[in-house]
Design a protein around this motif. Structure first.
Motif, PDB file in Angstrom:
ATOM      1  N   THR A  61     -50.117 -21.061   2.625  1.00  0.00           N
ATOM      2  CA  THR A  61     -50.625 -21.927   3.691  1.00  0.00           C
ATOM      3  C   THR A  61     -49.817 -23.223   3.681  1.00  0.00           C
ATOM      4  O   THR A  61     -48.999 -23.471   2.791  1.00  0.00           O
ATOM      5  CB  THR A  61     -52.103 -22.249   3.474  1.00  0.00           C
ATOM      6  OG1 THR A  61     -52.240 -23.016   2.261  1.00  0.00           O
ATOM      7  CG2 THR A  61     -52.944 -20.973   3.358  1.00  0.00           C
ATOM      8  N   GLU A  83     -44.642 -10.054  -1.974  1.00  0.00           N
ATOM      9  CA  GLU A  83     -44.491  -9.845  -0.533  1.00  0.00           C
ATOM     10  C   GLU A  83     -44.980  -8.476  -0.096  1.00  0.00           C
ATOM     11  O   GLU A  83     -45.246  -8.263   1.096  1.00  0.00           O
ATOM     12  CB  GLU A  83     -43.020 -10.021  -0.133  1.00  0.00           C
ATOM     13  CG  GLU A  83     -42.451 -11.406  -0.401  1.00  0.00           C
ATOM     14  CD  GLU A  83     -43.209 -12.495   0.338  1.00  0.00           C
ATOM     15  OE1 GLU A  83     -43.383 -12.366   1.567  1.00  0.00           O
ATOM     16  OE2 GLU A  83     -43.659 -13.450  -0.315  1.00  0.00           O
ATOM     17  N   ILE A 122     -52.266 -13.818  -2.225  1.00  0.00           N
ATOM     18  CA  ILE A 122     -52.667 -14.293  -0.897  1.00  0.00           C
ATOM     19  C   ILE A 122     -51.449 -14.767  -0.114  1.00  0.00           C
ATOM     20  O   ILE A 122     -50.362 -14.939  -0.660  1.00  0.00           O
ATOM     21  CB  ILE A 122     -53.681 -15.459  -1.001  1.00  0.00           C
ATOM     22  CG1 ILE A 122     -53.037 -16.637  -1.758  1.00  0.00           C
ATOM     23  CG2 ILE A 122     -54.961 -14.999  -1.695  1.00  0.00           C
ATOM     24  CD1 ILE A 122     -53.902 -17.889  -1.786  1.00  0.00           C
ATOM     25  N   ALA A 123     -51.658 -14.994   1.182  1.00  0.00           N
ATOM     26  CA  ALA A 123     -50.621 -15.584   2.024  1.00  0.00           C
ATOM     27  C   ALA A 123     -50.568 -17.083   1.782  1.00  0.00           C
ATOM     28  O   ALA A 123     -51.595 -17.737   1.559  1.00  0.00           O
ATOM     29  CB  ALA A 123     -50.917 -15.299   3.491  1.00  0.00           C
ATOM     30  N   ALA A 183     -45.952 -20.699  -0.266  1.00  0.00           N
ATOM     31  CA  ALA A 183     -45.248 -19.850  -1.217  1.00  0.00           C
ATOM     32  C   ALA A 183     -43.945 -20.535  -1.624  1.00  0.00           C
ATOM     33  O   ALA A 183     -43.404 -21.363  -0.881  1.00  0.00           O
ATOM     34  CB  ALA A 183     -44.950 -18.491  -0.588  1.00  0.00           C
ATOM     35  N   ASP A 235     -45.212 -17.604  -8.375  1.00  0.00           N
ATOM     36  CA  ASP A 235     -44.430 -16.890  -7.375  1.00  0.00           C
ATOM     37  C   ASP A 235     -43.061 -16.529  -7.954  1.00  0.00           C
ATOM     38  O   ASP A 235     -42.602 -17.121  -8.936  1.00  0.00           O
ATOM     39  CB  ASP A 235     -44.256 -17.754  -6.121  1.00  0.00           C
ATOM     40  CG  ASP A 235     -43.950 -16.925  -4.873  1.00  0.00           C
ATOM     41  OD1 ASP A 235     -43.855 -15.681  -4.981  1.00  0.00           O
ATOM     42  OD2 ASP A 235     -43.812 -17.530  -3.796  1.00  0.00           O
ATOM     43  N   THR A 251     -43.570 -15.412   2.069  1.00  0.00           N
ATOM     44  CA  THR A 251     -44.822 -15.863   2.682  1.00  0.00           C
ATOM     45  C   THR A 251     -46.044 -15.695   1.784  1.00  0.00           C
ATOM     46  O   THR A 251     -47.125 -16.151   2.134  1.00  0.00           O
ATOM     47  CB  THR A 251     -45.079 -15.065   3.984  1.00  0.00           C
ATOM     48  OG1 THR A 251     -45.208 -13.668   3.668  1.00  0.00           O
ATOM     49  CG2 THR A 251     -43.932 -15.265   4.969  1.00  0.00           C
ATOM     50  N   ARG A 252     -45.885 -15.024   0.604  1.00  0.00           N
ATOM     51  CA  ARG A 252     -47.056 -14.737  -0.215  1.00  0.00           C
ATOM     52  C   ARG A 252     -46.867 -15.274  -1.625  1.00  0.00           C
ATOM     53  O   ARG A 252     -45.743 -15.562  -2.072  1.00  0.00           O
ATOM     54  CB  ARG A 252     -47.344 -13.226  -0.247  1.00  0.00           C
ATOM     55  CG  ARG A 252     -47.631 -12.646   1.135  1.00  0.00           C
ATOM     56  CD  ARG A 252     -47.863 -11.147   1.096  1.00  0.00           C
ATOM     57  NE  ARG A 252     -49.100 -10.791   0.432  1.00  0.00           N
ATOM     58  CZ  ARG A 252     -50.303 -10.835   0.996  1.00  0.00           C
ATOM     59  NH1 ARG A 252     -50.432 -11.222   2.256  1.00  0.00           N
ATOM     60  NH2 ARG A 252     -51.372 -10.484   0.323  1.00  0.00           N
TER      61      ARG A 252
END
Length: 605
Positions: free
Chosen positions: A59, A42, A56-57, A64, A174, A68-69
């Motif tokens: 989608t 993040e 990356i972010a 995620a 993640d 958000t990442r």
């Protein structure tokens, strides 16, 4: 083992450089802390290095797991490699350390058998987990790895995704976390434990002998005054698979609680229902599946001929250094074990012969034969399966010697190797103490890339008048007199090559030792030699036996002969260490101080 030539992977070499001792720090982490920096990505890329553009972010199509990442490695559909890494310092004195993360894999590959694209998760020299396009999954899956063995070290966590020339695979990761348990670690002492393992296995093969299924159990005792809350099974041959897809599968375990596989899927922690006090015993049991891969290897099949070494799970050793959970090495051996007993029943087609560790009896009913192999006071168990040609003899000292030949071995070569094996086992017996097992099986295949390989009462070899006496000498140096093969390979390979010289009448005159660097030492571990594989044979084998020749010249032939035989006898069915051999050699040398000798020959420990 004979001189195995194998180039260590660059990633392994890099990983080895990623483990160093922890330096004192005013802001050192404490037990109970979470140690991964920016594990959810993040905060951008820091402290991650490498392919930071892979962070990356999320989608709608690739969300995620949390926040958000995320990190997405590969996904290009072209030849490509992404890496992410960060350095982590684990505090010492904690009760445990656990790595967790979430992963999702999607792919455009349609194959159900070929690993075109791969992801490796490594700490230091260990591949903790590996995945491929074959492991595609819907949504995220949590992964958990026990990394307690790294407490007190600074390590590099590395993620490496490799993609081939077409069809994209996304490796999405993640929410990494590495948490340490508060409280004191289990106390350790120098006692090797568990002891007296008794393995029982009953396995049935398919028609080809390359797939075996059945059940295995092991009963063991805690020999240490320190309680034993868990044991580890070593599933060594999972090195030959692609973790988590493995050729050795343990399921339905009873007698404890199994954790996820670690150390490249070669180690399984089994937590016992309650800690064992000293001299208490326990039993764990499990269903076992073995699938032999293709290849003329110590675990592999050369056409119809199956070589099944290190396939039975065995117990790891805990000693003064803690649990020995070293990685597999293809350059040498990692197989540090204590003496145990094996009772193995192999049911197979009658068309397949099954040379095996121990003494075998066979019962045939129609097209099916049951081989019952019993081996006492050995460190491991291996067998073969195939349409071998078999010849036998009895040595002068009464050892039954069997030679099993794969196709391409001439009758004259087989007979020559049979005579050589019978002579070698008797000559080595005279030098180090009588061979105690009664039977010795030799499996010949000229396609072995590694030369030869040793197991108790069972050796694999090329047709070679040099390699065969070497492998048979391993019955004493590693088999009867054990050692930590990963951390002190000189204690079996150097001693075995010296025994081979003695058998062949080679005096070692003109032995020369030229060190390549200040880091190069005779007593380096396989971690060093895997990173310097071109020097492994030269130092451990050649310099190793030269050191023993030089010692013989220094203290005299008679003293050296007495030293090796008495040392073998005093460590019979035990474990040798460098310090113990140095002490025994100094006693044999009398007033001759060996301090400078050990320094010159770089024998440390």
């Amino acid at each position: 083992m004979s001189r195995r030539v194998f180039c260590a992977a660059l990633t392994l070499a890099a990983g080895l450089l990623g483990v160093v001792a922890v330096a004192p720090s005013a802001q050192a982490a404490a037990c109970g802390d979470q140690l991964i920096g920016n594990g959810g990505f993040e905060s951008g890329s820091t402290p991650w290095t490498g392919s930071t553009a892979a962070i990356i972010a999320g989608t709608t199509a690739q969300p995620a797991h949390g926040g958000t990442r995320l990190a997405r490695l590969d996904g290009t559909g072209a030849t490509h490699t992404d890496t992410l890494s960060q350095s982590i310092t684990l505090p010492s004195g904690c009760s445990s350390a656990t790595l967790t993360y979430w992963s999702h894999i999607d792919t455009a590959e349609t194959t159900t058998s070929t690993k075109y694209d791969t992801l490796a998760v490594q700490i230091g020299s260990d591949t903790l987990a590996s995945y491929s396009n074959l492991d595609k999954n819907t949504g995220y899956a949590q992964r958990t790895v026990d990394v307690t063995r790294y407490l007190g070290q600074t390590v590099t966590l590395t993620l490496t995704g490799r993609e081939d020339s077409s069809l994209a695979t996304n490796f999405v990761l993640d929410d990494f976390a590495l948490s340490t348990g508060a409280g004191a670690p289990p106390a350790t002492d120098s006692t090797r434990t568990p002891i007296n393992p008794a393995y029982t296995a009953s396995l049935t093969s398919n028609t080809a002998g390359d797939t075996w299924t059945g059940h295995q159990s092991v009963t063991f005792t805690n020999g240490s005054p320190t309680a034993l809350p868990e044991v580890y099974l070593r599933l060594w041959d999972n090195y030959h698979g692609s973790c988590p897809s493995t050729p050795i599968t343990v399921t339905n375990l009873t007698g404890g609680t199994a954790s996820a596989l670690t150390v490249g899927c070669t180690a399984m922690k089994v937590t016992l229902p309650s800690p064992l006090a000293q001299n208490q015993s326990a039993t764990i049991a499990f269903d076992l599946s073995i699938v032999v891969p293709s290849g003329a290897d110590r675990f592999g099949h050369d056409g119809a001929y199956n070589m099944i070494g290190n396939a039975l799970p065995v117990l790891a050793v805990r000693d003064g250094s803690g649990w020995h959970l070293d990685p597999y090495t293809n350059n040498g051996e990692s197989f540090y074990t204590v003496i145990g007993d094996f009772d193995v029943t192999l049911t197979h087609p009658t068309s397949l012969l099954t040379p095996a560790t121990g003494t075998s009896t066979e019962t045939t009913s129609g097209s099916t034969t049951t081989t019952h192999a019993v081996a006492t006071k050995v460190r491991d168990f291996a067998w073969g399966a195939g349409p071998f040609a078999k010849i036998s003899t009895t040595s002068g000292k009464g050892v039954r010697v069997n030679v099993y030949s794969a196709s391409g071995i001439s009758t004259s070569s087989a007979n020559s190797m049979l005579s050589l094996a019978a002579d070698a086992v008797d000559v080595h017996s005279g030098r180090f103490g009588d061979y105690p097992y009664g039977e010795l099986d030799v499996v010949l295949d000229n396609n072995f890339w590694f030369g030869g390989m040793e197991y108790p009462g069972f050796v694999m070899d090329l047709v070679s008048t040099v390699a065969l006496p070497h492998e048979i000498a391993h019955q004493w140096w590693y088999g009867i007199v054990g050692d930590d093969e990963y951390n002190t390979p000189w204690l079996d390979e150097g001693f075995t090559d010296y025994a081979t010289d003695l058998y062949r009448g080679v005096t070692g005159s003109g032995c020369g030792i030229t060190w390549q660097s200040t880091a190069e030492k005779l007593t380096n571990s396989m971690a060093y030699w895997d990173a310097h594989s071109s020097r492994y044979s030269s130092v451990v084998y050649t310099y190793g036996k030269c050191t023993l020749h030089d010692l013989r010249r220094l203290i005299g032939d008679t003293a050296m002969t007495t030293l090796l035989k008495s040392y073998a006898q005093s460590h019979w069915y035990g474990v040798s260490t460098v310090a113990e051999f140095k002490a025994a050699a100094q006693a044999a040398a009398g007033s001759t101080d060996l301090t400078s000798f050990w320094t010159t020959h770089r024998v440390e420990g």
